[in-house]
Motif scaffolding. Structure first.
Motif, mmCIF file in Angstrom:
data_model
loop_
_atom_site.group_PDB
_atom_site.id
_atom_site.type_symbol
_atom_site.label_atom_id
_atom_site.label_comp_id
_atom_site.label_asym_id
_atom_site.label_seq_id
_atom_site.Cartn_x
_atom_site.Cartn_y
_atom_site.Cartn_z
ATOM 1 N N ILE C 20 -1.012 -5.734 8.689
ATOM 2 C CA ILE C 20 -2.009 -5.124 7.822
ATOM 3 C C ILE C 20 -1.829 -3.611 7.777
ATOM 4 C CG2 ILE C 20 -3.759 -6.915 7.767
ATOM 5 C CD1 ILE C 20 -5.009 -5.805 10.192
ATOM 6 N N VAL C 21 -1.165 -3.078 8.793
ATOM 7 C CA VAL C 21 -0.706 -1.685 8.737
ATOM 8 C C VAL C 21 0.777 -1.754 9.068
ATOM 9 C CG1 VAL C 21 -0.868 0.609 9.779
ATOM 10 C CG2 VAL C 21 -2.939 -0.765 9.477
ATOM 11 N N ALA C 22 1.627 -1.247 8.178
ATOM 12 C CA ALA C 22 3.065 -1.465 8.337
ATOM 13 C C ALA C 22 3.804 -0.138 8.416
ATOM 14 C CB ALA C 22 3.598 -2.302 7.173
ATOM 15 N N GLY C 23 4.066 0.302 9.637
ATOM 16 C CA GLY C 23 4.892 1.484 9.818
ATOM 17 C C GLY C 23 4.279 2.764 9.300
ATOM 18 N N VAL C 24 3.040 3.029 9.727
ATOM 19 C CA VAL C 24 2.372 4.252 9.273
ATOM 20 C C VAL C 24 2.713 5.405 10.216
ATOM 21 C CG1 VAL C 24 0.090 5.343 9.221
ATOM 22 C CG2 VAL C 24 0.500 3.215 7.975
ATOM 23 N N GLU C 39 -7.668 2.297 -1.332
ATOM 24 C CA GLU C 39 -8.717 1.377 -1.758
ATOM 25 C C GLU C 39 -9.047 0.404 -0.636
ATOM 26 O OE1 GLU C 39 -8.554 0.611 -6.264
ATOM 27 O OE2 GLU C 39 -6.498 0.479 -5.595
ATOM 28 N N SER C 40 -10.123 -0.383 -0.820
ATOM 29 C CA SER C 40 -10.534 -1.270 0.264
ATOM 30 C C SER C 40 -9.413 -2.264 0.563
ATOM 31 C CB SER C 40 -11.819 -1.999 -0.091
ATOM 32 O OG SER C 40 -11.720 -2.592 -1.349
ATOM 33 N N GLY C 41 -9.217 -2.510 1.843
ATOM 34 C CA GLY C 41 -8.192 -3.452 2.256
ATOM 35 C C GLY C 41 -6.798 -2.860 2.366
ATOM 36 N N CYS C 42 -6.649 -1.539 2.172
ATOM 37 C CA CYS C 42 -5.301 -0.959 2.224
ATOM 38 C C CYS C 42 -4.867 -0.689 3.654
ATOM 39 C CB CYS C 42 -5.226 0.320 1.401
ATOM 40 S SG CYS C 42 -6.077 1.704 2.162
ATOM 41 N N GLY C 43 -5.781 -0.844 4.615
ATOM 42 C CA GLY C 43 -5.404 -0.661 6.014
ATOM 43 C C GLY C 43 -5.804 0.688 6.578
ATOM 44 N N LYS C 44 -6.559 1.486 5.807
ATOM 45 C CA LYS C 44 -6.885 2.820 6.302
ATOM 46 C C LYS C 44 -7.829 2.772 7.501
ATOM 47 C CE LYS C 44 -10.299 3.716 2.597
ATOM 48 N NZ LYS C 44 -10.484 2.309 2.153
ATOM 49 N N SER C 45 -8.818 1.871 7.449
ATOM 50 C CA SER C 45 -9.734 1.773 8.585
ATOM 51 C C SER C 45 -9.044 1.189 9.803
ATOM 52 C CB SER C 45 -10.943 0.918 8.223
ATOM 53 O OG SER C 45 -11.756 1.612 7.328
ATOM 54 N N MET C 46 -8.172 0.210 9.593
ATOM 55 C CA MET C 46 -7.433 -0.378 10.714
ATOM 56 C C MET C 46 -6.566 0.684 11.382
ATOM 57 S SD MET C 46 -8.005 -3.345 11.615
ATOM 58 C CE MET C 46 -9.246 -4.461 11.015
ATOM 59 N N THR C 47 -5.972 1.561 10.582
ATOM 60 C CA THR C 47 -5.171 2.640 11.141
ATOM 61 C C THR C 47 -6.028 3.497 12.063
ATOM 62 O OG1 THR C 47 -3.877 2.666 9.116
ATOM 63 C CG2 THR C 47 -3.692 4.587 10.538
ATOM 64 N N TYR C 227 -1.421 2.424 0.566
ATOM 65 C CA TYR C 227 -1.482 1.263 -0.313
ATOM 66 C C TYR C 227 -0.843 0.085 0.413
ATOM 67 C CZ TYR C 227 -1.033 -1.739 -4.366
ATOM 68 O OH TYR C 227 -1.148 -2.793 -5.233
ATOM 69 N N ALA C 228 -1.564 -1.012 0.482
ATOM 70 C CA ALA C 228 -1.058 -2.245 1.102
ATOM 71 C C ALA C 228 -0.427 -1.983 2.469
ATOM 72 C CB ALA C 228 -0.072 -2.951 0.171
ATOM 73 N N GLY C 229 -1.127 -1.216 3.305
ATOM 74 C CA GLY C 229 -0.680 -1.022 4.679
ATOM 75 C C GLY C 229 0.356 0.053 4.886
ATOM 76 N N ARG C 230 0.774 0.707 3.804
ATOM 77 C CA ARG C 230 1.802 1.742 3.929
ATOM 78 C C ARG C 230 1.296 3.067 3.371
ATOM 79 N NH1 ARG C 230 3.377 -3.120 3.289
ATOM 80 N NH2 ARG C 230 5.340 -3.907 4.110
ATOM 81 N N PRO C 274 -1.903 -6.448 -3.402
ATOM 82 C CA PRO C 274 -1.459 -7.721 -2.836
ATOM 83 C C PRO C 274 -2.238 -8.035 -1.563
ATOM 84 C CG PRO C 274 0.131 -5.994 -2.364
ATOM 85 C CD PRO C 274 -0.915 -5.381 -3.250
ATOM 86 N N ALA C 275 -2.489 -9.317 -1.325
ATOM 87 C CA ALA C 275 -3.145 -9.709 -0.079
ATOM 88 C C ALA C 275 -2.152 -9.523 1.057
ATOM 89 C CB ALA C 275 -3.571 -11.163 -0.168
ATOM 90 N N PRO C 276 -2.643 -9.158 2.261
ATOM 91 C CA PRO C 276 -1.719 -8.976 3.381
ATOM 92 C C PRO C 276 -0.938 -10.261 3.609
ATOM 93 C CG PRO C 276 -3.973 -8.407 4.014
ATOM 94 C CD PRO C 276 -4.033 -8.975 2.639
#
Lengths: 286, 318, 324
Positions: C20-24, C39-47, C227-230, C274-276
């Motif tokens: 859900i977070v890919a190589g940030v 946007e929501s679901g892009c992984g910013k909060s998870m980061t 965007y999408a975890g990146r 895209p969905a994770p």
């Protein structure tokens, strides 16, 4: 329900073996009740004084009682009474609790009155309430169902009332009202469909506790007529032989524990199934 | 202005009783709001949380019973009336696309609900065809009719929520923050859809939002609300480019502009928000107002006409 | 100061992880405000939760990458080690302050508790420090507010209390996850102003997470767009808003109503993120990109530095020629 739906309902059971055990015991009880005449090795009413109080052996797996009746056969036949009482109590609790709860939540004035009455009923210990009713109405299976059911009507009403109060505030209910929906529409299309799942859980717990209630009434001689085999009756009859023939108490006692336990397990699994987080986890395809 | 008004609200007052710390308070959520909506017009109502904008919308669709005031649709007073015809003519889009669809009903059933309630459909085939056509109109595939809300994304749900309000086609749509729960890219799609539908179906719209950017995009006219009253009302460009009421000015100034060369942080003073439990005696904005005078503390300013293009302001000092 | 390298957060089983977070990767300097927007679901909060070590358990986990706070990899430390080593000098504030505050305790006590943990103070000195913190966050009438309960405060005041609690540990890095999203604009501008002032005055770095391009433009020094975890684009705030180089960044700016007022239709970005787990080879934005080419669908785009301090994850970045 589609095949996917069925899988969705089974997942919480598969994910937890102990819930599967519960489901197994429950299905076993239902099978025993349905096919009792064929499953039971002997006639549960057949008296044979020559084999009074024999301990469990190859012929009589669960032993015999003071009249020489086969305990295993009586335990199997008792499942019928257990299911009858359980489903009777569940039906009574739902048939009274759902309308009272829903209407109380939708009509606050009526609700204040009805819910206070429910509160009064809840203030009585449920067994005491049941005993009082039986004393007034006389012992019979129907009255036992009524007496135990009254205790669970109150909890069911409370649950339905709380859920409906919340559902009433849901935006989709407001949307429906803004389009001119009447009370019947709101109940039929929005409230009842959303009550089904939580009530399924509630029903399984009521069923479980009804077993305990019925056993207590039977034990006190206020439930099913003594000649009818039931686990509670079997306990009541054999209590004087507790030291000489402990198997007479052990097997029916175990059955009461097992059915109540299994229904609780099933109820837990159903509750998990209905937890939105859980559902999300399992609804993702693949 | 009232000549061709499809909706006319006069002196609407709504209050709620609230229990707080063991005491019962009467909170006046809407305190004498008058507005009218012309045929084909989009009137934006903007204001911050608790200003009563949502309550105005809910009163119009009959979800809240006003204390006093009149609401008339094409000249017919409908306060207290629940005439079928009017229910189908005035419909509401709700903010939260996740809460506004019943999770246990299919999208098709939700979209057809107003028609079902009011006996609009004469045959099953006609109903299915109408659902399919409506879903297509909001940019959803007709196959969505058989799906459940959890299978849809937020944007798709809001499209379904909009579809529900245009079957059968109404005269007026009350949109209560319809895009504020959506991501910007989806928000733009939904706003475009609403603008298209307005044109195709010749809808009049009351667009309620806290977001002046969104309001500026979709509405012709804006009413700014503060503590249950309209403080300024004018054509949208007028309000955005030349706000006059001190509250509108601070509202417009506080919008974070997506332009790092126009930074406002620390440069503007906006004061503490009001408490609905302690309504000031005079102008409700006076405690925060940079230009408040003695008169503002005691005398509630009425909304009065100021200039051409239908501008009205409720302030003693502008 | 804070350096995040190739952070990857995954869900699901070890054998088939869903990133859900890919190589940030990003760097945060002293006193700097880095905006993380998406946007929501892009992984910013998870980061942000991964950086703080607050990922919900059980659930997502850090599969790869490092989070270096002054050179020390905090992902390797136990929570108690973070406090003892003094490396716990990161604090976080969230969107909804009401859920982070205990409703039945006075806010003075709640701030004092944080003071007690970090400064080993108790009794009157702790309360004094709590009052000082409330002054720092520009709470009106701080001495009075010490004895208030959370429900007696407005949303903006509650967020100030949360900031005060965060400041109690004298953080070097403050992570703010949409702290003003639930607030009205007139209050939002105050809280944003306060955060900016605190960063300047205390020389504190801040990672500010939001979906709102306007807020980012007002507050941040540098911006990373997710965007999408990146992270698809990182640049100084002027460069990013002046000359966005990634098609997604440009699209996000274009569809903001406030940049277009008057236009009859808003430009949009077609489709949805895209969905994770559904991202295949190629660029994550390919399915929605207006300028997509064949290679975008098959080959992962390179991270290119288009100008000093401006990276883009795109094989064919937008022309930087004409400023917007």
């Amino acid at each position: 329900m589609s095949r996917d739906g069925a899988i969705l309902w089974l997942k919480p059971f598969i994910a937890r073996p102990i819930a599967l055990l519960g489901l197994g015991i429950l299905l076993g009880t239902i099978l025993a009740a349905t096919f009792a005449p064929w499953l039971a090795p002997y006639d549960p009413y057949a008296i044979d004084p020559s084999i009074r109080l024999t301990p469990p052996n190859a012929l009589h797996w669960f032993g015999t009682d003071q009249f020489g009746r086969d305990t295993l056969s009586r335990v199997i036949h008792s499942a019928r009474m257990a299911l009858l009482i359980g489903s009777g109590v569940v039906m009574f609790a739902l048939a009274t609790g759902v309308p009272i709860g829903v209407l109380s939540a939708l009509f606050p004035r009526l609700g204040h009155l009805l819910m206070r009455m429910v509160d009064v009923l809840m203030a009585f210990p449920s067994l005491l309430l049941a005993l009082g009713l039986i004393v007034v109405l006389g012992p019979s299976v129907a009255n036992a169902i009524l007496a135990i059911g009254l205790g669970y009507m109150t909890t069911t009403t409370r649950i339905v009332y709380g859920l409906t109060l919340r559902l009433r505030m849901e935006t989709y209910v407001e949307a429906s009202r803004s389009m001119g929906a009447g009370t019947a529409w709101l109940i039929g299309k929005h409230i009842l469909p959303n009550l089904v799942s939580p009530l399924l859980v509630q029903a399984s717990f009521v069923f479980a506790f009804a077993q305990l209630g019925a056993a207590s009434l039977d034990f006190l001689g206020l439930g099913a007529p003594p000649e009818i085999p039931s686990w509670g009756n079997m306990l009541a009859e054999s209590r004087t032989f507790i030291t000489r023939a402990p198997w007479l108490l052990f097997f029916p006692g175990m059955m009461i524990v097992a059915t109540a336990f299994s229904l609780n397990l099933v109820g837990d699994a159903l509750r998990d199934r209905l937890d939105p987080r859980f559902r999300q986890l399992f609804s993702e395809k693949g | 202005m009232n000549g061709n008004a499809v909706l006319d609200v006069r002196d609407l007052k709504v209050s709620f009783s609230v229990r707080r710390a063991g005491r019962k308070y009467q909170v006046r959520a809407v305190d004498g709001v008058s507005l009218s909506l012309a045929e084909g017009e989009v009137l934006g109502i903007v204001g911050e949380s608790g200003c009563g904008k949502t309550t105005v919308g809910r009163s119009i669709v009959g979800l809240v019973r006003p204390d006093s005031g009149t609401i008339s649709f094409k000249g017919t007073d409908m306060t207290g009336a629940s005439l079928r015809d009017m229910r189908l003519n005035i419909r509401m889009v709700f903010q939260d696309p996740y809460a506004s669809l019943n999770p246990r009903r299919t999208i098709g059933d939700s979209v057809a609900e107003a028609g079902d309630i009011n006996g609009f459909f004469t045959s099953r085939a006609g109903r299915s065809a109408a659902i399919a056509a409506t879903l297509t109109a909001v940019g959803l595939d007709p196959s969505f009719a058989a799906r459940y809300p959890y299978e849809l994304s937020g944007g798709q749900r809001q499209r379904a929520g909009i579809a529900r309000t245009i079957l059968p086609s109404p005269s007026i749509v009350i949109a209560d923050e319809p895009v504020s729960a959506l991501d910007v890219s989806v928000q733009a799609q939904v706003l475009n859809l609403m603008m298209d539908l307005r044109e195709q179906l010749r809808l009049s719209m009351l667009f309620i939002s806290h977001d002046l950017g969104v309001i500026g995009q979709i509405s012709n006219r804006v009413a700014v609300m503060y503590m249950g009253r309209i403080v300024e009302q004018a054509a949208t460009r007028t309000v955005l480019d030349d706000p006059r009421h001190p509250y509108t000015r601070s509202l417009v100034a506080a919008i974070p502009k997506p332009d790092p060369s126009k930074r406002i942080l620390g440069a503007i003073e906006t004061g503490e928000p009001p408490s609905l439990f302690k309504r000031p005696r005079g102008c409700a904005y006076a405690p925060r107002c940079p230009i408040a005078s003695d008169r503002c503390q005691v005398d509630v300013p009425e909304l009065r006409s100021a200039g051409t293009d239908g501008r009205a302001i409720a302030c003693h000092n502008v | 100061m804070l350096s995040v390298r190739d952070l990857t957060v995954s869900l699901g089983p070890e054998t088939a992880p869903v990133d859900i977070v890919a190589g940030v990767s990003f760097e945060l300097g002293k006193g700097e405000i880095l905006g993380l927007v998406g946007e929501s679901g892009c992984g910013k909060s998870m980061t942000s939760l991964a950086v703080m070590g607050l990922l919900p358990q059980p659930g997502p986990r850090i599969r790869a990458g490092r989070v270096l706070l002054e050179g020390c990899d905090v992902t390797q430390l136990q929570p108690w080690q973070r406090v003892v080593a003094g490396h716990g000098r990161m604090a976080m504030i969230f969107q909804e302050p009401m859920t982070s505050l205990n409703p039945v305790r006075r806010i003075g006590d709640q701030i004092a508790e944080a003071v007690r943990v970090h400064d080993r103070l108790s009794g009157p000195p702790a309360i004094d420090r709590a009052r000082e913190l409330l002054e720092q966050v520009r709470m009106p009438d701080p001495a009075m507010q010490l004895s208030a309960y959370p429900h007696q405060l407005s949303g903006g005041q509650r967020q100030r209390v949360m900031i005060a609690i965060a400041l109690a540990c004298r953080p070097q890095v403050l992570i703010a996850d949409e702290p003003t999203t639930a607030l009205d604009v007139t209050i939002q501008v105050q809280v944003l102003g306060l955060l900016r002032e605190l960063c300047n005055r205390l020389d504190m770095a801040m990672l500010f997470i939001t979906h709102d391009m306007g807020v980012i433009a007002q507050l941040a020094d540098r911006v990373s767009v997710m965007y999408a975890g990146r992270i698809v684009e990182t640049a100084g705030v002027e460069a990013l808003f002046g000359r966005p180089r990634h098609h997604y960044t440009r699209g996000l700016m274009d569809c903001m109503p406030s940049r277009n007022s008057g236009a009859r239709r808003l430009p949009t970005i077609a489709g949805q993120p895209p969905a994770p787990g559904t991202v295949g080879a190629g660029c994550v934005f390919a399915s929605r990109c207006a300028a997509v080419r064949e290679t975008c669908r098959t080959a992962a785009p390179p991270r290119a530095e288009v100008s000093q301090g401006h990276d883009v994850l795109c094989a064919f970045p937008l022309d930087g020629g004409e400023p917007r």
